[in-house]
Design a protein around this motif. Structure first.
Motif, PDB file in Angstrom:
ATOM      1  N   HIS A  62      25.616 -45.810 -13.017  1.00  0.00           N
ATOM      2  CA  HIS A  62      24.613 -46.629 -12.336  1.00  0.00           C
ATOM      3  C   HIS A  62      24.812 -46.710 -10.822  1.00  0.00           C
ATOM      4  CE1 HIS A  62      22.847 -47.837 -16.117  1.00  0.00           C
ATOM      5  NE2 HIS A  62      24.054 -48.129 -16.582  1.00  0.00           N
ATOM      6  N   ALA A  63      25.830 -46.046 -10.302  1.00  0.00           N
ATOM      7  CA  ALA A  63      26.069 -46.049  -8.859  1.00  0.00           C
ATOM      8  C   ALA A  63      25.008 -45.224  -8.134  1.00  0.00           C
ATOM      9  CB  ALA A  63      27.463 -45.502  -8.553  1.00  0.00           C
ATOM     10  N   LYS A 103      27.785 -55.939 -10.134  1.00  0.00           N
ATOM     11  CA  LYS A 103      26.430 -56.284  -9.684  1.00  0.00           C
ATOM     12  C   LYS A 103      26.462 -56.562  -8.184  1.00  0.00           C
ATOM     13  CE  LYS A 103      25.160 -56.249 -13.998  1.00  0.00           C
ATOM     14  NZ  LYS A 103      24.404 -55.108 -14.532  1.00  0.00           N
ATOM     15  N   ALA A 104      25.439 -56.133  -7.480  1.00  0.00           N
ATOM     16  CA  ALA A 104      25.397 -56.345  -6.032  1.00  0.00           C
ATOM     17  C   ALA A 104      23.956 -56.341  -5.562  1.00  0.00           C
ATOM     18  CB  ALA A 104      26.196 -55.263  -5.319  1.00  0.00           C
ATOM     19  N   ASP A 105      23.747 -56.895  -4.374  1.00  0.00           N
ATOM     20  CA  ASP A 105      22.413 -56.935  -3.789  1.00  0.00           C
ATOM     21  C   ASP A 105      22.036 -55.616  -3.128  1.00  0.00           C
ATOM     22  OD1 ASP A 105      22.094 -59.574  -4.566  1.00  0.00           O
ATOM     23  OD2 ASP A 105      22.942 -60.361  -2.701  1.00  0.00           O
ATOM     24  N   VAL A 116      30.653 -45.879  -4.996  1.00  0.00           N
ATOM     25  CA  VAL A 116      32.012 -45.868  -5.532  1.00  0.00           C
ATOM     26  C   VAL A 116      32.874 -44.938  -4.695  1.00  0.00           C
ATOM     27  CG1 VAL A 116      33.468 -45.333  -7.527  1.00  0.00           C
ATOM     28  CG2 VAL A 116      31.202 -46.341  -7.875  1.00  0.00           C
ATOM     29  N   ILE A 117      33.987 -45.467  -4.204  1.00  0.00           N
ATOM     30  CA  ILE A 117      34.935 -44.699  -3.407  1.00  0.00           C
ATOM     31  C   ILE A 117      36.220 -44.526  -4.215  1.00  0.00           C
ATOM     32  CG2 ILE A 117      36.519 -44.858  -1.426  1.00  0.00           C
ATOM     33  CD1 ILE A 117      33.978 -44.087  -0.358  1.00  0.00           C
ATOM     34  N   ARG A 118      36.719 -43.302  -4.239  1.00  0.00           N
ATOM     35  CA  ARG A 118      38.016 -43.044  -4.860  1.00  0.00           C
ATOM     36  C   ARG A 118      39.028 -42.786  -3.746  1.00  0.00           C
ATOM     37  NH1 ARG A 118      40.643 -43.560  -8.478  1.00  0.00           N
ATOM     38  NH2 ARG A 118      41.200 -41.479  -9.183  1.00  0.00           N
ATOM     39  N   PRO A 119      39.941 -43.727  -3.477  1.00  0.00           N
ATOM     40  CA  PRO A 119      40.950 -43.486  -2.445  1.00  0.00           C
ATOM     41  C   PRO A 119      41.919 -42.399  -2.879  1.00  0.00           C
ATOM     42  CG  PRO A 119      41.466 -45.477  -3.676  1.00  0.00           C
ATOM     43  CD  PRO A 119      40.122 -45.015  -4.167  1.00  0.00           C
ATOM     44  N   ARG A 126      33.591 -46.494   5.707  1.00  0.00           N
ATOM     45  CA  ARG A 126      33.017 -47.257   6.823  1.00  0.00           C
ATOM     46  C   ARG A 126      31.529 -46.975   6.968  1.00  0.00           C
ATOM     47  NH1 ARG A 126      38.016 -46.028   9.252  1.00  0.00           N
ATOM     48  NH2 ARG A 126      37.126 -44.178  10.237  1.00  0.00           N
ATOM     49  N   LYS A 127      31.146 -45.722   6.843  1.00  0.00           N
ATOM     50  CA  LYS A 127      29.739 -45.361   6.979  1.00  0.00           C
ATOM     51  C   LYS A 127      28.914 -45.936   5.829  1.00  0.00           C
ATOM     52  CE  LYS A 127      26.568 -41.592   7.788  1.00  0.00           C
ATOM     53  NZ  LYS A 127      25.969 -42.427   8.849  1.00  0.00           N
ATOM     54  N   LEU A 128      29.427 -45.849   4.628  1.00  0.00           N
ATOM     55  CA  LEU A 128      28.689 -46.316   3.467  1.00  0.00           C
ATOM     56  C   LEU A 128      28.455 -47.821   3.494  1.00  0.00           C
ATOM     57  CD1 LEU A 128      30.393 -44.147   0.714  1.00  0.00           C
ATOM     58  CD2 LEU A 128      27.988 -44.016   1.400  1.00  0.00           C
ATOM     59  N   ARG A 129      29.386 -48.576   4.053  1.00  0.00           N
ATOM     60  CA  ARG A 129      29.266 -50.040   4.038  1.00  0.00           C
ATOM     61  C   ARG A 129      28.059 -50.544   4.829  1.00  0.00           C
ATOM     62  NH1 ARG A 129      34.084 -53.803   5.074  1.00  0.00           N
ATOM     63  NH2 ARG A 129      32.815 -55.195   3.781  1.00  0.00           N
ATOM     64  N   LYS A 130      27.488 -49.690   5.668  1.00  0.00           N
ATOM     65  CA  LYS A 130      26.311 -50.109   6.429  1.00  0.00           C
ATOM     66  C   LYS A 130      25.100 -50.322   5.519  1.00  0.00           C
ATOM     67  CE  LYS A 130      27.845 -47.603  10.568  1.00  0.00           C
ATOM     68  NZ  LYS A 130      27.556 -46.485  11.500  1.00  0.00           N
ATOM     69  N   ASN A 131      25.028 -49.549   4.445  1.00  0.00           N
ATOM     70  CA  ASN A 131      23.843 -49.594   3.585  1.00  0.00           C
ATOM     71  C   ASN A 131      24.139 -49.779   2.105  1.00  0.00           C
ATOM     72  OD1 ASN A 131      21.794 -48.924   5.683  1.00  0.00           O
ATOM     73  ND2 ASN A 131      22.941 -47.018   5.790  1.00  0.00           N
ATOM     74  N   PHE A 132      25.417 -49.748   1.736  1.00  0.00           N
ATOM     75  CA  PHE A 132      25.793 -49.816   0.331  1.00  0.00           C
ATOM     76  C   PHE A 132      26.848 -50.901   0.106  1.00  0.00           C
ATOM     77  CE2 PHE A 132      24.404 -45.505   1.164  1.00  0.00           C
ATOM     78  CZ  PHE A 132      23.643 -45.177   0.052  1.00  0.00           C
TER      79      PHE A 132
END
Length: 206
Positions: A120-121, A38-40, A45-48, A72-78
């Motif tokens: 649900h991602a 759960k998150a705001d 989902v990232i697969r390393p 890094r890019k995704l963390r701005k909005n996700f």
């Protein structure tokens, strides 16, 4: 079963069709309840990139720097969840650990929880592997960063024309290697990677 001989003749889905004697007409999966995370923010989902002992295929992996750049890019909005099942001597991370808000790197989720997370991602970013067909079945937007070993992992091998690929994005190396070797030093450079993923996110996800 499918292997190199089958993939010389067609795709993975073709091989399964020959094995089962039935043509797939629907690509879906059952739902397994709510997301275990759960998150705001919307969840990404990232697969390393990893290598595992019993099926060591480093050639297939993308260059880990592209997964790190995507994270890094995704963390701005996700809210970024990095998902893996690492174990010393069995499966290990390749390259730098991508930035994430939550690391699930020790097999914390069951199979059904993993499927629920992808269902649900908001978006999935991965190399070629299980995340691609799962995301397609759940119609979750998925961006695939390719490496090499294209004879077994090219888009036409790992997908099927009957699949809805409208939410699938691809970042392919400039000189995509169509070898069949799991240990070949394939060229994995992708020009303009940041532009590619930004364009796809703007068009498909955001």
């Amino acid at each position: 079963f499918y292997g190199p001989e089958e993939l010389k003749r067609g795709s993975i889905i073709d091989a399964m069709t020959w094995q089962f004697g039935r043509v797939a007409t629907i690509f879906d999966l059952p739902t397994f309840g709510e997301s275990p995370v759960k998150a705001d923010k919307p969840i990404a989902v990232i697969r390393p990139a990893t290598v595992r002992k019993e099926w060591a295929n480093p050639a297939r992996n993308p260059d880990p720097k592209y997964i790190a750049a995507a994270a890094r890019k995704l963390r701005k909005n996700f809210y970024v969840v990095s998902l893996a099942d690492l174990e010393a001597g069995e499966e290990w991370l390749v390259g730098e650990t991508p930035e994430a808000d939550l690391y699930l790197h020790a097999g914390e989720l069951s199979l059904t929880q993993t499927l629920a997370l992808v269902e649900h991602a908001a978006v999935v970013v991965s190399g070629v592997g299980w995340a691609l067909p799962v995301a397609i079945c759940y119609q979750t937007p998925v961006f695939i960063i390719q490496g090499g070993c294209g004879a077994h992992n090219a888009p036409h091998i790992v997908t099927d024309p009957g699949m809805d690929l409208s939410r699938v994005g691809w970042a392919q190396p400039d000189e995509y290697c169509m070898c069949a070797s799991m240990v070949h030093d394939c060229s994995k450079h992708i020009s303009g990677f940041n532009k590619k993923i930004k364009g796809w996110l703007n068009e498909i996800v955001q």
